[in-house]
Design a protein around this motif. Structure first.
Motif, mmCIF file in Angstrom:
data_model
loop_
_atom_site.group_PDB
_atom_site.id
_atom_site.type_symbol
_atom_site.label_atom_id
_atom_site.label_comp_id
_atom_site.label_asym_id
_atom_site.label_seq_id
_atom_site.Cartn_x
_atom_site.Cartn_y
_atom_site.Cartn_z
ATOM 1 N N GLU A 143 -8.432 15.991 0.726
ATOM 2 C CA GLU A 143 -9.535 16.636 0.011
ATOM 3 C C GLU A 143 -9.429 16.387 -1.490
ATOM 4 O OE1 GLU A 143 -11.526 21.078 -0.627
ATOM 5 O OE2 GLU A 143 -9.792 20.818 0.692
ATOM 6 N N GLN A 144 -8.235 16.529 -2.043
ATOM 7 C CA GLN A 144 -8.040 16.269 -3.473
ATOM 8 C C GLN A 144 -8.396 14.826 -3.805
ATOM 9 O OE1 GLN A 144 -3.860 17.424 -3.650
ATOM 10 N NE2 GLN A 144 -4.357 19.003 -5.175
ATOM 11 N N ALA A 145 -7.866 13.921 -3.013
ATOM 12 C CA ALA A 145 -8.051 12.496 -3.297
ATOM 13 C C ALA A 145 -9.500 12.057 -3.141
ATOM 14 C CB ALA A 145 -7.156 11.665 -2.390
ATOM 15 N N SER A 146 -10.193 12.591 -2.133
ATOM 16 C CA SER A 146 -11.588 12.195 -1.920
ATOM 17 C C SER A 146 -12.463 12.600 -3.102
ATOM 18 C CB SER A 146 -12.121 12.800 -0.620
ATOM 19 O OG SER A 146 -12.113 14.215 -0.682
ATOM 20 N N ARG A 147 -12.123 13.739 -3.727
ATOM 21 C CA ARG A 147 -12.888 14.180 -4.896
ATOM 22 C C ARG A 147 -12.492 13.422 -6.160
ATOM 23 N NH1 ARG A 147 -11.411 19.579 -3.425
ATOM 24 N NH2 ARG A 147 -10.154 19.610 -5.333
ATOM 25 N N ALA A 148 -11.231 12.962 -6.216
ATOM 26 C CA ALA A 148 -10.695 12.474 -7.486
ATOM 27 C C ALA A 148 -10.517 10.963 -7.572
ATOM 28 C CB ALA A 148 -9.351 13.151 -7.753
ATOM 29 N N SER A 149 -10.649 10.228 -6.473
ATOM 30 C CA SER A 149 -10.344 8.791 -6.491
ATOM 31 C C SER A 149 -11.164 8.028 -7.522
ATOM 32 C CB SER A 149 -10.544 8.183 -5.101
ATOM 33 O OG SER A 149 -9.554 8.636 -4.202
ATOM 34 N N ASN B 115 0.857 -1.189 0.000
ATOM 35 C CA ASN B 115 0.000 0.000 0.000
ATOM 36 C C ASN B 115 0.891 1.235 0.000
ATOM 37 O OD1 ASN B 115 -2.733 -1.496 0.869
ATOM 38 N ND2 ASN B 115 -1.064 -2.237 2.157
ATOM 39 N N VAL B 116 0.714 2.088 -1.000
ATOM 40 C CA VAL B 116 1.573 3.258 -1.159
ATOM 41 C C VAL B 116 0.712 4.519 -1.102
ATOM 42 C CG1 VAL B 116 3.287 4.383 -2.611
ATOM 43 C CG2 VAL B 116 3.094 1.885 -2.622
ATOM 44 N N ALA B 117 1.159 5.508 -0.330
ATOM 45 C CA ALA B 117 0.413 6.756 -0.180
ATOM 46 C C ALA B 117 0.483 7.586 -1.458
ATOM 47 C CB ALA B 117 0.976 7.564 0.988
ATOM 48 N N LEU B 118 -0.609 8.273 -1.773
ATOM 49 C CA LEU B 118 -0.638 9.173 -2.921
ATOM 50 C C LEU B 118 -0.147 10.562 -2.508
ATOM 51 C CD1 LEU B 118 -4.042 8.413 -4.700
ATOM 52 C CD2 LEU B 118 -1.803 7.385 -5.096
ATOM 53 N N PHE C 80 -7.943 3.932 -1.761
ATOM 54 C CA PHE C 80 -8.781 3.939 -0.568
ATOM 55 C C PHE C 80 -8.194 4.909 0.452
ATOM 56 C CE2 PHE C 80 -5.428 0.913 0.071
ATOM 57 C CZ PHE C 80 -5.074 1.023 1.404
ATOM 58 N N THR C 81 -9.022 5.325 1.384
ATOM 59 C CA THR C 81 -8.594 6.242 2.438
ATOM 60 C C THR C 81 -8.505 5.494 3.754
ATOM 61 O OG1 THR C 81 -9.602 8.138 1.331
ATOM 62 C CG2 THR C 81 -9.152 8.351 3.676
ATOM 63 N N HIS C 82 -7.393 5.699 4.452
ATOM 64 C CA HIS C 82 -7.211 5.096 5.776
ATOM 65 C C HIS C 82 -6.322 5.993 6.603
ATOM 66 C CE1 HIS C 82 -7.082 1.843 8.733
ATOM 67 N NE2 HIS C 82 -5.801 2.150 8.894
ATOM 68 N N ASN C 83 -6.747 6.265 7.823
ATOM 69 C CA ASN C 83 -5.974 7.053 8.773
ATOM 70 C C ASN C 83 -5.562 8.409 8.190
ATOM 71 O OD1 ASN C 83 -4.703 7.662 11.190
ATOM 72 N ND2 ASN C 83 -2.863 6.470 10.747
ATOM 73 N N GLY C 84 -6.518 9.046 7.529
ATOM 74 C CA GLY C 84 -6.298 10.406 7.059
ATOM 75 C C GLY C 84 -5.485 10.552 5.795
ATOM 76 N N ARG C 85 -5.192 9.438 5.096
ATOM 77 C CA ARG C 85 -4.443 9.514 3.849
ATOM 78 C C ARG C 85 -5.086 8.608 2.812
ATOM 79 N NH1 ARG C 85 2.016 9.577 4.392
ATOM 80 N NH2 ARG C 85 1.708 10.592 2.375
ATOM 81 N N THR C 86 -4.807 8.887 1.547
ATOM 82 C CA THR C 86 -5.298 8.040 0.468
ATOM 83 C C THR C 86 -4.149 7.187 -0.057
ATOM 84 O OG1 THR C 86 -6.988 9.642 -0.141
ATOM 85 C CG2 THR C 86 -6.409 7.999 -1.796
#
Length: 409
Positions: free
Chosen positions: A340-346, A332-335, A364-370
């Protein structure tokens, strides 16, 4: 031979095994009665024997079901929940979605007889923290006048794709007198198993993800002591034995063990994939080497490939200090995007992957990161991970330029 790179979601099947599948389908169509009634049971037994050897289990303890979700449903819908309304199902917050919804359905339809309790996990964390949280949940259940009857947990979770301390949780369940249901959807072919030593109360694993068996095929393991608890398949078919007396079974070839016979024939479903398990296991060994070699390669590739993708993105891999959660074939690698950007664009990014890049990397989002989950397979190498890193970087750059506001496909 395969799509590039795979996601670990649905698996991939080599042409040689797809040809075997079609041969079995053709044999069925050539003479349905002869094949289904007389030939199929023996071929099923051979394939059960092959998967049992791979998993370290007696052949008489394993049967085939369509997928891991079907196996989980089969177990949960057969458990005899007590009328005193104290029984609880424990599960972890990283539970696979359909399994979580199965628990929700049982609670919703149980008219108060069953409740559920979630054990929260936030990665990265250490195995001992997960075990401690589980023990605390069991004690909380007891203090609240409930009874932890069954715990459902993963071998390798779906999102994030990390190894779960399933051995320790299975042991703790046994010590606490709780039934253990192991969801090994991401299991067979990815990890080593010795089910006799692990000794869970129930175990299910897909065969179409890492063993390259055609969809849909999963193995359900039920030790001898618990086979009486699994009274019916889902749906109920000819193998069911009613307490009020046995009805006529039109199938001439029955297995002497009622549990096995129950799963031998369930309606007119196409179970040709079940007949390819033996061939797929043999193909993997012939093509890629022993299980030890395969697991060593895929785990190493996931570890090194994840680091390379993180380097390309300028981010990091999800792991704990002891490195236990990364001892599997997923990473699993962080983007490099804000939440906010990731939640709109995933959703846009994954759609673009499918239709422009001919791949799919779950986000996916986990612990405040995508995060991006990437799987390591035998037929991939580090260059495939570098390609995946390039795709993710390019898509993130397009998001930052505002492309993700475009209408989706």
């Amino acid at each position: 031979m395969f799509a590039k790179p795979p996601t670990g979601s649905f698996g991939a099947t080599p042409r040689e095994i797809r040809n075997k599948l079609r041969q079995y389908q053709d044999r069925t169509e050539a003479a349905p009665d002869a094949f289904i009634r007389y030939e199929l049971p023996g071929i099923l037994n051979d394939n059960r024997d092959a998967i049992a050897k791979l998993l370290g289990a007696p052949t008489e303890t394993v049967v085939f079901v369509p997928n891991a979700t079907a196996g989980v449903n089969t177990v949960l819908r057969n458990i005899d929940w007590d009328d005193d309304c104290k029984d609880e199902i424990l599960y972890f917050s990283t539970i696979y979605g359909s399994c979580g919804k199965t628990i929700d359905y049982l609670v919703d339809s149980g008219r108060g007889r069953i409740s559920s309790r979630e054990v929260r996990i936030t990665y990265p964390c250490e195995d001992h923290e997960i075990i401690s949280s589980f023990v605390d949940a069991v004690e909380d259940s007891k203090r609240e006048g409930k009874r932890a009857k069954l715990c459902l947990f993963d071998t390798v979770s779906s999102l994030p794709g990390v190894r779960f301390p399933f051995e320790a949780i299975a042991k703790t369940c046994k010590e606490k007198g709780i039934l253990s249901l192991v969801d090994g959807a991401q299991g067979a072919g990815m990890l080593h198993f010795d089910l006799e030593a692990l000794d869970p109360d129930f175990f299910v694993s897909n065969c179409h993800k890492w063993l390259y068996v055609p969809r849909s095929c999963a193995v359900l393991y039920v030790p001898f002591r618990n086979q009486g608890l699994i009274a019916s398949t889902v749906p109920t078919s000819h193998g069911y034995i009613s307490k009020s007396g046995e009805r006529f079974n039109p199938l001439p070839r029955s297995h002497p063990i009622p549990f096995i016979n129950n799963f031998q024939f369930i309606g007119t479903s196409d179970t040709s994939a079940y007949l390819c398990v033996k061939d797929a296991i043999a193909w993997r060994e012939k093509t890629f080497g022993s299980e030890d070699e395969i697991i060593k390669y895929t785990h190493g590739l996931a570890r090194e490939g994840g680091k390379r993708v993180a380097q390309i993105l300028g981010t990091e891999v999800l792991d704990n200090k002891t490195g236990t959660i990364s001892r599997c074939a997923t990473t699993n690698v962080a983007l490099p995007l804000t939440l906010e950007q990731a939640s709109r664009a995933s959703a846009w990014m994954m759609e673009r992957m499918v239709f422009e890049y001919k791949t799919l990397i779950p986000l996916f989002t986990h612990n405040g990161r995508t995060w991006a989950r990437i799987s390591a397979q035998t037929y991939l190498d580090i260059e495939d991970f570098e390609w995946a890193g390039g795709v993710l970087r390019e898509l993130c750059e397009r998001v930052e330029k505002g492309e993700s506001t475009e209408v989706l496909y």
